[in-house]
Design a protein around this motif. Structure first.
Motif, PDB file in Angstrom:
ATOM      1  N   LEU A 178      39.152  28.986  42.935  1.00 35.55           N
ATOM      2  CA  LEU A 178      39.046  28.355  41.625  1.00 35.55           C
ATOM      3  C   LEU A 178      37.800  28.864  40.904  1.00 35.55           C
ATOM      4  N   PHE A 179      37.955  29.136  39.599  1.00 36.14           N
ATOM      5  CA  PHE A 179      36.816  29.548  38.777  1.00 36.14           C
ATOM      6  C   PHE A 179      36.020  28.297  38.425  1.00 36.14           C
ATOM      7  N   SER A 180      34.986  28.009  39.195  1.00 36.25           N
ATOM      8  CA  SER A 180      34.203  26.789  38.993  1.00 36.25           C
ATOM      9  C   SER A 180      32.792  27.009  39.512  1.00 36.25           C
ATOM     10  N   PHE A 181      31.884  26.150  39.059  1.00 42.04           N
ATOM     11  CA  PHE A 181      30.485  26.214  39.456  1.00 42.04           C
ATOM     12  C   PHE A 181      30.073  24.808  39.876  1.00 42.04           C
ATOM     13  N   ASN A 182      30.372  24.456  41.111  1.00 44.38           N
ATOM     14  CA  ASN A 182      30.287  23.065  41.540  1.00 44.38           C
ATOM     15  C   ASN A 182      28.865  22.535  41.604  1.00 44.38           C
ATOM     16  N   HIS A 183      27.913  23.380  42.004  1.00 43.05           N
ATOM     17  CA  HIS A 183      26.543  22.885  42.164  1.00 43.05           C
ATOM     18  C   HIS A 183      25.724  23.013  40.893  1.00 43.05           C
ATOM     19  N   GLN A 184      26.289  23.633  39.848  1.00 43.04           N
ATOM     20  CA  GLN A 184      25.577  23.786  38.594  1.00 43.04           C
ATOM     21  C   GLN A 184      26.504  23.387  37.456  1.00 43.04           C
ATOM     22  N   SER A 185      27.244  22.291  37.665  1.00 43.03           N
ATOM     23  CA  SER A 185      28.301  21.921  36.721  1.00 43.03           C
ATOM     24  C   SER A 185      27.761  21.665  35.321  1.00 43.03           C
ATOM     25  N   ASN A 186      26.582  21.017  35.208  1.00 40.50           N
ATOM     26  CA  ASN A 186      26.043  20.711  33.894  1.00 40.50           C
ATOM     27  C   ASN A 186      25.729  21.973  33.099  1.00 40.50           C
ATOM     28  N   ARG A 187      25.263  22.984  33.791  1.00 39.16           N
ATOM     29  CA  ARG A 187      24.879  24.224  33.134  1.00 39.16           C
ATOM     30  C   ARG A 187      26.096  24.983  32.599  1.00 39.16           C
ATOM     31  N   PHE A 188      27.207  24.858  33.291  1.00 41.01           N
ATOM     32  CA  PHE A 188      28.391  25.632  32.924  1.00 41.01           C
ATOM     33  C   PHE A 188      29.508  24.768  32.333  1.00 41.01           C
ATOM     34  N   THR A 189      29.207  23.513  32.006  1.00 45.41           N
ATOM     35  CA  THR A 189      30.244  22.611  31.503  1.00 45.41           C
ATOM     36  C   THR A 189      30.901  23.154  30.240  1.00 45.41           C
ATOM     37  N   THR A 190      30.098  23.595  29.277  1.00 50.02           N
ATOM     38  CA  THR A 190      30.650  24.101  28.018  1.00 50.02           C
ATOM     39  C   THR A 190      31.547  25.308  28.256  1.00 50.02           C
ATOM     40  N   LEU A 191      31.106  26.222  29.129  1.00 49.48           N
ATOM     41  CA  LEU A 191      31.916  27.400  29.442  1.00 49.48           C
ATOM     42  C   LEU A 191      33.256  26.995  30.034  1.00 49.48           C
ATOM     43  N   LEU A 192      33.240  26.120  31.035  1.00 47.35           N
ATOM     44  CA  LEU A 192      34.476  25.713  31.687  1.00 47.35           C
ATOM     45  C   LEU A 192      35.390  24.960  30.726  1.00 47.35           C
ATOM     46  N   ASP A 193      34.810  24.143  29.836  1.00 48.14           N
ATOM     47  CA  ASP A 193      35.621  23.426  28.849  1.00 48.14           C
ATOM     48  C   ASP A 193      36.318  24.405  27.910  1.00 48.14           C
ATOM     49  N   LYS A 194      35.629  25.464  27.500  1.00 46.40           N
ATOM     50  CA  LYS A 194      36.230  26.466  26.611  1.00 46.40           C
ATOM     51  C   LYS A 194      37.337  27.240  27.323  1.00 46.40           C
ATOM     52  N   VAL A 195      37.132  27.524  28.619  1.00 43.02           N
ATOM     53  CA  VAL A 195      38.160  28.234  29.386  1.00 43.02           C
ATOM     54  C   VAL A 195      39.411  27.360  29.506  1.00 43.02           C
ATOM     55  N   LYS A 196      39.220  26.070  29.810  1.00 41.27           N
ATOM     56  CA  LYS A 196      40.358  25.153  29.925  1.00 41.27           C
ATOM     57  C   LYS A 196      41.093  25.030  28.597  1.00 41.27           C
ATOM     58  N   ASP A 197      40.340  24.986  27.496  1.00 42.55           N
ATOM     59  CA  ASP A 197      40.962  24.898  26.179  1.00 42.55           C
ATOM     60  C   ASP A 197      41.784  26.151  25.878  1.00 42.55           C
ATOM     61  N   CYS A 198      41.270  27.321  26.275  1.00 43.99           N
ATOM     62  CA  CYS A 198      41.998  28.564  26.067  1.00 43.99           C
ATOM     63  C   CYS A 198      43.277  28.592  26.901  1.00 43.99           C
ATOM     64  N   VAL A 199      43.200  28.057  28.127  1.00 41.80           N
ATOM     65  CA  VAL A 199      44.386  27.974  28.973  1.00 41.80           C
ATOM     66  C   VAL A 199      45.448  27.094  28.326  1.00 41.80           C
ATOM     67  N   ASN A 200      45.032  25.955  27.766  1.00 44.07           N
ATOM     68  CA  ASN A 200      45.980  24.983  27.219  1.00 44.07           C
ATOM     69  C   ASN A 200      46.478  25.330  25.825  1.00 44.07           C
ATOM     70  N   SER A 201      45.587  25.863  24.981  1.00 41.17           N
ATOM     71  CA  SER A 201      45.954  26.083  23.582  1.00 41.17           C
ATOM     72  C   SER A 201      46.038  27.552  23.184  1.00 41.17           C
ATOM     73  N   GLY A 202      45.428  28.422  23.972  1.00 42.32           N
ATOM     74  CA  GLY A 202      45.415  29.844  23.616  1.00 42.32           C
ATOM     75  C   GLY A 202      44.333  30.203  22.618  1.00 42.32           C
ATOM     76  N   ASN A 203      43.433  29.251  22.303  1.00 40.00           N
ATOM     77  CA  ASN A 203      42.374  29.520  21.326  1.00 40.00           C
ATOM     78  C   ASN A 203      41.267  30.352  21.955  1.00 40.00           C
ATOM     79  N   PRO A 204      40.926  31.499  21.362  1.00 42.11           N
ATOM     80  CA  PRO A 204      39.785  32.270  21.870  1.00 42.11           C
ATOM     81  C   PRO A 204      38.484  31.549  21.549  1.00 42.11           C
ATOM     82  N   ALA A 205      37.429  31.877  22.270  1.00 44.42           N
ATOM     83  CA  ALA A 205      36.149  31.196  22.051  1.00 44.42           C
ATOM     84  C   ALA A 205      35.003  32.096  22.479  1.00 44.42           C
ATOM     85  N   GLU A 206      33.820  31.766  21.981  1.00 44.39           N
ATOM     86  CA  GLU A 206      32.588  32.445  22.375  1.00 44.39           C
ATOM     87  C   GLU A 206      31.544  31.393  22.724  1.00 44.39           C
ATOM     88  N   VAL A 207      30.803  31.656  23.792  1.00 43.08           N
ATOM     89  CA  VAL A 207      29.762  30.729  24.251  1.00 43.08           C
ATOM     90  C   VAL A 207      28.537  31.539  24.643  1.00 43.08           C
TER      91      VAL A 207
END
Length: 416
Positions: A269-298
């Motif tokens: 799984l593409f995840s960062f379990n011990h540094q979740s707060n640092r990568f939360t925005t990145l993972l949220d954008k990836v999940k949004d792209c998976v669900n909606s297809g919207n590209p993003a930059e972070v």
């Protein structure tokens, strides 16, 4: 978590024990938090590590494993069922393990409970290994069809031994009836199963579970060839709809090791379990792209040493097949650390300039305020005409200077 027969443990996603019941602590002679693999044999440790990685790639599937716990005098075999605990947003919270000693399986243990708790599918066999009965719903669920097999030797038709060693185990069991673990396979599709063969007074029981193999990893569809992947600039990760890693380039492997402490593996799984707060925005954008297809930059800022930060521009883009269907997501990390450090230097310099610009305002306004107060106390009528003329210029000029200082301070204060 108390139980007289079952071991119960709660692990983090790295395989460290967070909590456990009393009999597990007695088994390991420890109540402290530590890695489960420390108590296992070398082979069991490798099997457990691989199982954890497989669970992260497919969190909805349970995993079953026979592990050897090494004690001072002898090893203890424990059969485990592991399952992932997630939040409603599918974020990993931990791994739950339920285990039972293999020694119990050789004795008179309540087999129905074993099936219920650890998810075994049970098949009843005659002393000649002929299929007598099976829990059809349970067996068909794991991909086996027992229809038409009743009365036939199951090890010659439905589930054949995976190799000669397992055939020898079956032959020995027929003679001594000592419970044994088997590796079996379906001859139609070569799907492998872990089997536990036990003897009762009148018949044999075969408990089976699908064995997780690397075939699921091999089945992952990779959108790019290795040559194409190497031509992408920066660090690249390709993930599927479940955020499993399909591909990565060498730079991606190196960078994930720096960020996570170990490189990503294909299928994990593409995840960062011990540094979740640092990568939360990145993972949220990836999940949004998976669900909606919207590209993003972070823009990502990560501490790479006690005194230094690194900066990356993260580009997230959907990957589509020839029919326009989204099949994966591309995550690209461009190292902009040189630019980021320069920006931090400029921000520091701007702050210093701001402080220098504001400092005269504070210094000048104090005596100027005093000056305006003194001017208010002077009675122009007590001055001669010549001094009254000069006095009339002095107060407006002082007020004008005060207005200039105030305006300047306001303009400087808006720069953050």
């Amino acid at each position: 978590m108390d139980s007289d027969h079952f071991y119960l443990i709660l692990l983090d996603v790295e395989g460290n024990v967070l909590n456990s019941n009393k009999i597990f602590q007695e088994l390991t002679k420890s109540s402290s938090e530590s890695a489960l693999s420390l108590y296992l044999s070398a082979k069991s440790g490798d099997d457990f590590t691989q199982t954890i990685d497989e669970m992260l790639s497919s969190p909805k599937q349970k995993r079953h494993l026979l592990l050897d716990f090494e004690g001072k005098n002898q090893a203890t075999k424990v059969w485990w069922e592991f399952s992932v605990i997630t939040s409603p947003e599918m974020d990993f919270l931990g791994v739950m393990g339920v285990g039972i000693e293999f020694q119990f399986l050789k004795n008179e243990f309540p087999w129905e409970n074993l099936s219920d708790v650890l998810g075994f599918s049970k098949i009843k066999l005659s002393p000649d290994f002929e299929l007598l009965d099976s829990l059809n719903a349970s067996v068909s669920k794991i991909g086996l069809n027992t229809r038409g097999s009743k009365g036939n030797n199951i090890f010659e038709t439905l589930l054949v031994p995976a190799d000669s060693e397992n055939q020898q185990k079956i032959d020995r069991f027929k003679q001594d009836r000592v419970s044994c673990c088997l590796l079996l396979k379906n001859p139609e599709n070569c799907q492998q199963f872990a089997g536990l063969l036990v003897s009762t007074n009148l018949e044999f029981h075969l408990f089976i579970l699908p064995k997780n193999t690397k075939s699921s990893m091999d089945a992952l569809v990779k959108p790019f060839t290795e040559n194409q992947l190497s031509n992408f600039p920066g660090s690249i990760w390709i993930v599927d709809q479940e955020l499993r890693l399909l591909q990565q380039n060498n730079s991606g492997s190196v960078l994930s090791n720096a960020w996570k402490g170990k490189p990503f593996k294909e299928g994990s799984l593409f995840s960062f379990n011990h540094q979740s707060n640092r990568f939360t925005t990145l993972l949220d954008k990836v999940k949004d792209c998976v669900n909606s297809g919207n590209p993003a930059e972070v823009e990502l800022r990560v501490k790479v040493s006690p005194t230094e930060f690194g900066f990356w521009k993260m580009n997230i883009r959907p990957i589509k097949n020839s029919n326009g269907e989204r099949i994966a997501v591309l995550i690209q990390a461009i190292d902009i650390s040189a630019w980021g450090k320069k920006l931090m230097e400029l921000q520091s310099e701007n702050q210093q300039l701001k402080e220098l610009a504001l400092k005269p305002s504070h210094i000048l306004r104090s005596p100027l305020s005093s000056m305006l107060g003194l001017l208010d106390l002077i009675d122009p009528r007590q001055l001669d005409k010549e001094n009254q003329k000069y006095f009339s210029y002095l107060k407006p000029l002082a007020k004008e200077l005060d207005d200039v200082i105030r305006t300047n301070a306001k303009k400087m204060s808006i720069f953050d």
